[in-house]
Design a protein around this motif. Structure first.
Motif, PDB file in Angstrom:
ATOM      1  N   GLY A  15      27.183  39.128  35.640  1.00 33.99           N
ATOM      2  CA  GLY A  15      27.236  39.560  37.036  1.00 33.99           C
ATOM      3  C   GLY A  15      28.410  40.496  37.277  1.00 33.99           C
ATOM      4  O   GLY A  15      29.295  40.672  36.423  1.00 33.99           O
ATOM      5  N   ALA A  16      28.399  41.101  38.461  1.00 33.64           N
ATOM      6  CA  ALA A  16      29.557  41.896  38.856  1.00 33.64           C
ATOM      7  C   ALA A  16      30.782  40.998  38.945  1.00 33.64           C
ATOM      8  O   ALA A  16      31.910  41.429  38.721  1.00 33.64           O
ATOM      9  CB  ALA A  16      29.287  42.562  40.205  1.00 33.64           C
ATOM     10  N   THR A  17      30.555  39.738  39.236  1.00 32.30           N
ATOM     11  CA  THR A  17      31.663  38.791  39.398  1.00 32.30           C
ATOM     12  C   THR A  17      32.540  38.749  38.147  1.00 32.30           C
ATOM     13  O   THR A  17      33.769  38.815  38.231  1.00 32.30           O
ATOM     14  CB  THR A  17      31.107  37.379  39.701  1.00 32.30           C
ATOM     15  N   ILE A  68      34.518  41.957  37.722  1.00 26.31           N
ATOM     16  CA  ILE A  68      35.683  42.012  38.618  1.00 26.31           C
ATOM     17  C   ILE A  68      36.827  41.174  38.032  1.00 26.31           C
ATOM     18  O   ILE A  68      37.961  41.638  37.906  1.00 26.31           O
ATOM     19  CB  ILE A  68      35.300  41.493  40.029  1.00 26.31           C
ATOM     20  N   TYR A  97      35.728  40.870  49.702  1.00 23.18           N
ATOM     21  CA  TYR A  97      34.847  39.899  49.042  1.00 23.18           C
ATOM     22  C   TYR A  97      35.723  38.838  48.375  1.00 23.18           C
ATOM     23  O   TYR A  97      36.718  39.167  47.712  1.00 23.18           O
ATOM     24  CB  TYR A  97      33.977  40.653  48.017  1.00 23.18           C
ATOM     25  N   TYR A 109      37.714  38.813  44.854  1.00 24.88           N
ATOM     26  CA  TYR A 109      38.868  39.672  44.567  1.00 24.88           C
ATOM     27  C   TYR A 109      40.171  38.878  44.673  1.00 24.88           C
ATOM     28  O   TYR A 109      41.045  38.965  43.816  1.00 24.88           O
ATOM     29  CB  TYR A 109      38.964  40.864  45.532  1.00 24.88           C
ATOM     30  N   ASN A 140      35.376  48.683  47.814  1.00 24.32           N
ATOM     31  CA  ASN A 140      33.973  48.252  47.831  1.00 24.32           C
ATOM     32  C   ASN A 140      33.224  49.071  48.876  1.00 24.32           C
ATOM     33  O   ASN A 140      33.450  48.933  50.063  1.00 24.32           O
ATOM     34  CB  ASN A 140      33.919  46.742  48.154  1.00 24.32           C
ATOM     35  N   ASN A 159      30.665  45.034  51.717  1.00 21.57           N
ATOM     36  CA  ASN A 159      30.365  43.667  52.122  1.00 21.57           C
ATOM     37  C   ASN A 159      31.666  43.073  52.670  1.00 21.57           C
ATOM     38  O   ASN A 159      32.673  43.105  51.961  1.00 21.57           O
ATOM     39  CB  ASN A 159      29.889  42.873  50.899  1.00 21.57           C
ATOM     40  N   ASP A 186      33.837  48.596  43.382  1.00 15.35           N
ATOM     41  CA  ASP A 186      32.713  47.657  43.388  1.00 15.35           C
ATOM     42  C   ASP A 186      31.546  48.323  44.101  1.00 15.35           C
ATOM     43  O   ASP A 186      31.569  48.502  45.316  1.00 15.35           O
ATOM     44  CB  ASP A 186      33.155  46.368  44.092  1.00 15.35           C
ATOM     45  N   VAL A 197      28.160  47.376  43.913  1.00 17.76           N
ATOM     46  CA  VAL A 197      26.926  46.588  43.718  1.00 17.76           C
ATOM     47  C   VAL A 197      25.827  46.950  44.719  1.00 17.76           C
ATOM     48  O   VAL A 197      24.653  46.736  44.454  1.00 17.76           O
ATOM     49  CB  VAL A 197      27.153  45.052  43.735  1.00 17.76           C
ATOM     50  N   TYR A 198      26.211  47.519  45.872  1.00 19.16           N
ATOM     51  CA  TYR A 198      25.183  47.928  46.856  1.00 19.16           C
ATOM     52  C   TYR A 198      24.920  49.429  46.780  1.00 19.16           C
ATOM     53  O   TYR A 198      24.569  50.054  47.780  1.00 19.16           O
ATOM     54  CB  TYR A 198      25.625  47.528  48.267  1.00 19.16           C
ATOM     55  N   SER A 258      25.710  46.010  39.404  1.00 19.67           N
ATOM     56  CA  SER A 258      24.983  44.799  39.026  1.00 19.67           C
ATOM     57  C   SER A 258      23.493  44.969  39.273  1.00 19.67           C
ATOM     58  O   SER A 258      23.089  45.744  40.148  1.00 19.67           O
ATOM     59  CB  SER A 258      25.528  43.644  39.878  1.00 19.67           C
ATOM     60  N   LYS A 263      22.458  37.129  37.023  1.00 18.85           N
ATOM     61  CA  LYS A 263      23.881  37.326  36.733  1.00 18.85           C
ATOM     62  C   LYS A 263      24.089  38.364  35.621  1.00 18.85           C
ATOM     63  O   LYS A 263      24.693  38.099  34.580  1.00 18.85           O
ATOM     64  CB  LYS A 263      24.549  35.990  36.354  1.00 18.85           C
TER      65      LYS A 263
END
Ligand code: PMP
Ligand code: GLN
Length: 388
Positions: free
Chosen positions: A95-97, A100, A121, A124, A168, A172, A200, A202-203, A231, A242
């Motif tokens: 995942g992006a998680t 990060i 988010y 972070y 980001n 978000n 980031d 992801v969107y 992601s 993920k």
């Protein structure tokens, strides 16, 4: 006895888990945690199933499946005009998680400072704490019915110790999309102060109102100091797979690779060729997703307005932020804790993503990545607030 390390003691269970638990407890429509309630493209799902059935079930390449790294490289080139070498500049992550966390752990020294744009988010702040570094918040400021960067606050936040800034956009929780002019100014600041950026994205596909997503890595002087994170989760409706990635020139990616290899070593193998297939072949499906989310965005915004909220603009992501004050509420956390029981809907308070909560205390986030009938039901239930 509390045996949790001090670095993690300030952190609670994530707000997403808390609100999803509450939604389940009260049988509420869950517009809190952002996950879609429909599947991604069918051929992608079939490919993953085939991979499992045909033996792709052991550890893969440490940097990620070659086919996926090549597909990510092509996607980035097509969508953003940026070239990342699949052999040296791309790392597939859990995942992006994980991207990060690995970026922060691999590139940030203890006692240095990391700038976070508030609201941020939650991952972070935790990653910065795990690295033993200090976070420094820079708030977004109102810009019409959306938000933008506060450059005065940013200038004030930068110090000799600043090593990383986490950006980001699309953002978000606010749904703000930072424009090229804002990012160019931010890029100049980062170059001037030799700050590395974790971007980031992801969107990256989920933008509306003709807003264009610009990657800060594409701006002058930024490629060599930016780790781009994205992601499959939001682009392909597979938050449970993920599967994310980090992109950066080899020298910068080296720290991220080192940290990641000791966190998970590799991600789940069989879904990687399926994501590769989708990045190469399902662009039409992604455009269809964005069109459908755009309609849902308008449906939920209209519904929230009719229910009495002051509704902010959403130019990207699948979230809408509202102000709860017109309905007489003063505290977003209290409002969100009560909402599932009170009217059978779950949402997320924005203030939990800030250190200075004052400008955000009456802001609440609703997700619109849900089937139309689910959104309709949530809107119907929320009308009760106006009537009570
Ligand atoms: N960054 C942001 C801004 C997010 O909203 C999320 C949640 N999807 C993530 C990162 C984490 O993405 P992933 O599920 O791929 O770990
Ligand atoms: N990114 C999702 C959101 O903002 C939640 C992810 C999570 O539950 N950690 O709603």
């Amino acid at each position: 006895m509390n045996r949790v390390v001090q670095r993690l003691q300030p952190f609670q269970q994530t707000i997403f888990a808390t609100m999803t638990e509450k939604a389940i407890e009260h049988n509420a429509v869950n517009l809190g945690q952002g996950f879609p309630d429909e599947d991604g493209p069918r051929p992608m799902l079939e490919r993953a199933a085939q991979e499992i059935l045909h033996g792709n079930n052991q550890y893969g390449d440490g940097r990620g499946h070659t086919e996926l790294r090549e597909a990510i490289s092509r996607q980035r080139e097509r969508a953003r005009g940026q070239h990342y070498d699949p052999e040296t500049d791309i790392l597939v992550t859990v995942g992006a998680t994980e991207a990060i966390a690995a970026t922060v752990l691999g590139l940030v020294e203890p006692d240095s400072e990391v700038i976070l744009i508030e609201p941020y988010y939650d991952v972070y702040a935790a990653a910065v704490a795990l690295a033993g570094a200090k976070r420094v918040g820079v708030p977004l400021i109102p810009n019409g019915k959306s938000w933008t960067l506060d450059f005065d606050a940013l200038d004030a936040a930068i110090s000799e110790k600043t090593s990383l800034l986490i950006l980001n956009t699309p953002h978000n929780p606010t749904g703000a999309v930072l424009g090229r002019d804002v990012l160019e100014r931010l890029a100049r600041t980062c170059v001037e102060h030799d700050i590395v950026v974790l971007s980031d994205e992801v969107y990256e596909y989920l933008t509306f109102n003709n807003r264009e997503h610009v990657s800060i890595a594409s701006l002058p002087g930024m490629r060599e100091r930016t780790v781009v994170v994205s992601s499959a989760a939001k682009t392909l409706n597979v938050t449970g797979w993920k599967t994310g990635w980090a992109l950066a020139p080899a020298e910068l990616l080296a720290g991220v690779v080192k940290a990641k290899q000791f966190m998970s070593y590799v991600g789940a193998t069989p879904v990687q060729p399926a994501v590769a297939y989708a990045l190469d072949n399902e662009e039409e499906w992604i455009h269809g997703l964005v069109d459908s989310l755009d309609r849902k965005r308008q449906k939920l915004a209209d519904g929230l307005r009719a229910a009495g909220f002051d509704v902010h603009d959403t130019n990207g992501t699948y979230f809408i932020v509202v102000d709860i004050s017109p309905l007489g509420y003063k505290d977003g956390v209290q409002f969100c804790m009560d909402l599932p029981e009170k009217c059978g809907v779950a949402a997320i308070p924005v203030q939990v993503f800030t250190d200075d909560e004052s400008p955000w205390k009456t802001k609440v986030r609703f997700a619109f990545c849900k089937r139309d009938e689910v959104l309709d039901e949530a809107i119907r239930r929320l009308h009760a607030l106006n009537e009570s």
